[in-house]
Design an enzyme around this catalytic site. Sequence first.
Site, PDB file in Angstrom:
ATOM      1  N   GLU A 115       1.300  -0.494  -5.109  1.00 24.00           N
ATOM      2  CA  GLU A 115       0.091   0.309  -5.297  1.00 24.00           C
ATOM      3  C   GLU A 115       0.525   1.775  -5.249  1.00 24.00           C
ATOM      4  OE1 GLU A 115      -3.758   2.303  -3.566  1.00 24.00           O
ATOM      5  OE2 GLU A 115      -1.847   1.994  -2.531  1.00 24.00           O
ATOM      6  N   ASP A 160       0.825  -1.198   0.000  1.00 22.35           N
ATOM      7  CA  ASP A 160       0.000   0.000   0.000  1.00 22.35           C
ATOM      8  C   ASP A 160       0.866   1.258   0.000  1.00 22.35           C
ATOM      9  OD1 ASP A 160      -2.906   0.977   0.469  1.00 22.35           O
ATOM     10  OD2 ASP A 160      -1.783   2.027   2.036  1.00 22.35           O
TER      11      ASP A 160
END
Length: 669
Positions: free
Chosen positions: A428, A399
Site C-alpha cells: 500500500e 501498510d
Amino acid sequence: MKPVEGRKRVVVEQLSPQVDSGRYPACRILGDTVTVTAAVFGDGHDHVAARLMYRHESERRWRFVTMVDRGNDVWSGDFLVDQLGSWQFTVQGWIDHFDTWSSDLQKRLAAQPDPHSIETVGTVQDIPLALRTGALLLEEIAARAKGPDHRQLTEIVASLRWMADQGAVFYENPITPEILELAARYPDTSLATKFERDLPLWVDRERARYSTWYELFPRSASPDPTRTGRFEDVEKLLPEIAAMGFDVVYMPPVHPIGTAYRKGPNNNVVAQDGDLGSPWAIGAAKAPGVEGGHKSIHPELGTLKTFDHLVKETRKHGMEIAMDIAFQASPDHPWVTEHPTWFKHRPDGTIQYAENPPKKYQDIYPLDFESVDWRGLWQELYAVFKFWVDRDVKIFRVDNPHTKALPFWEWCIAEVHKDHPDVLFLAEAFTRPHVMYSLAKGGFTQSYTYFTWRTTKPEIQAYFEEITKPPVTDFFQPNLWPNTPDILHEFLQKGGRPAFMQRLILAATLGANYGIYGPAYELGENKPAKPVSEEYLDSEKYEAKHWDRTAPHSIAPLITRVNQIRRENKALQSNNSLHFHNADNPNILCYSKVSGDNIILVAINLDYSQQQSGWIDLDLRELNIPHNQNFDVEDLLTGTHYTWHDRSNYVALRPEVLPAHVFRVTRLG
C-alpha cells in the site's frame, strides 16, 4: 587487462529479461513460458550457436534449450517455469565450426557447373578436401556422443570419407537437416562465452497475476446494530462475498487497539467512553484481557482459535484471507516499554508520534529504522510475518511500506520466501514512482497504483501504457483500487452511482488485480468529511458501521456480473495484451485484451453526468480480425449482440444506465 582465455571469440550481451542489470529478479507466474533474448555474435563470417541455461534454486545442474537466431544477431529461447520460488538463467554462445563448414560446403556445391558440361573437369578438386575437413569435425562431435547417436555419427564420418575418395565430377550435398540437428546435440563449448552473470527470476503463484479483493472491517460485520462484529460474523458473510466473485478477503488490522490518545469518530482527537479507536493504532498493555501487539487478536473480534477457523472457512469458499501488516505502534504497545530504542525520541524525552502535516496521528508511534538495535527490530518484524504464516495466512497487505527502510523489505520478504514461496505481499504505497518500483523490485508481489487519481482519457492511457509494458512488467504487478478507507476521490463524491459503476468496470477490466473497499463501494458511500477532503464522513476507520447490504441502490449485482465476466474470460486475467484503440470522442475510452481466441473489447464513457457517443477506430491487427470483415460483439453486461464491420464502429453510452460495453468479440464466417 590480461585476458583469461583469448580464444573465446563470441560476445553475449543485452540479455533479457533482467531488472537493473540483474540486481533484482524478473518476475513470472507458475506455468509461464519465459522467453529469453540476447545478442550473440562473433568476428568474421563464422557461424555462432547459442543455448539458454536455466535451473530452479533446488537444482544443481543446468537445463539447456537451443536458442534460435531471430536475425541481426538477436537470439531467443524459451523455458517453462514449473516450480515456485527462485530461478536462475543465462546464455552461452560459441563458434559453431561444423555449421560454418556445412554452410560453406553448400556454397561450394552450388557453384559446381553442369555435370554434362565439358567445363566440369578440374572444377571440383576442392570438394573432396572439404568433405575430409567435415569428416574430421564430425569425428570430434561423435567422440562427445554416446549410444546410437555415436554409432550414427561414426557412420556419417565414414560416408563423408568414402565420398571424398570417389573422385566424382559432381557432388550432391551429403548433409541433411537431420544430420545438422544430430550434430548440434553435442556442441563443443570449451571456448564458449557465458553471459557475465547468472540472472535471477522469481516465480509466484497464479493469484499474484489475477486476484479480486474485497475489504471489510470485521467489527462492522455484525447483523445486530447493538453490538460490534466478530470473526464468526465475518464467516457468515463469506458465502455472499464468494458469490460476488471475490477471491481475497482483506481485513484491516485485527490486533488490540491502544487507549492512549485514542481517536474518536471523524478522527476526533478526544475519544469518549466506548469509542473504538483506529485498528492501525496497534497494541495495548493497560487494560486486562486486551494486552498484546502484532501477534495478538483484539478480544472483541475473537481469539486465535476463531481466527484460525475463519482462515479455514475462507479457503472452503475458494477465497483467502489477506491480513493487514502495519509496522507501527500505539503508545500502549509492549514494544514501547520493552524496546524503547525502536522509536525516535524528541528533545523533551517523549516519543515522536506519526505526522503527515497538517495531519497528526498522536495514537501512532512510527518505528525508527536507524535504531542502534536495528537487527533486533528486523528480527521481530520478520517474526510477525512468520507467526501469521504459520497460521496459514499466505497474503499480506502491508501498510505504508515506503515509510520503512527499503533494505529491510528486501531482506524480510526473502526470509519469508525461503520456506514459503507462495506468500504474496501487496504494497500500500501511494508514493513516488521510483520508491513504488523499488518496493516491487525488492519483493512485493503487487502494488497499489495511481489509478485512483487517473480520471481523464489521456491520464488513464498514458499511465497504463507505462505499467503494463516492459520493462515495468518484469517486476511490477498493479492492483487497482477505486476507493480505500483512506481515499474517497472527488470523482466518486461528485459522480454518484454512475461514477461508482464506471470506476468499478475500469478497475476490473484494465487490471487483472483489483479490489474495492466494501460494502462502502457497492452502497455508493460518497460523503466526504470536509468539502475538500478525501476522508469519509463518519469513517469506518474510527467507528463500527452497520451496513444495509440489501439496499435497492446497491451495485452488488453489477459487481457480481463483472467478476463473473473476469472469471469466464482468460483475456481479463492478465495485463500483457492491454491495447488502446482510438475514439473520436475524448470522453470515450476504448481498449482490448486478447488471450488466444478470447477477445475482450471495452468501450467506456468517462463522463458520469451525460451520454457520450462517438466512432471507435479499431486496430484490427490487435483483435486478429481481417479488414473489411463482419464480426459479432456480445455485450457481456447485457447479453446484447451487435454485428460490427471493419475498423469504424459507433457507440452511445448513458452513464446512469450502464457507462460501458464489455464486448466479447467473435469473428463471423
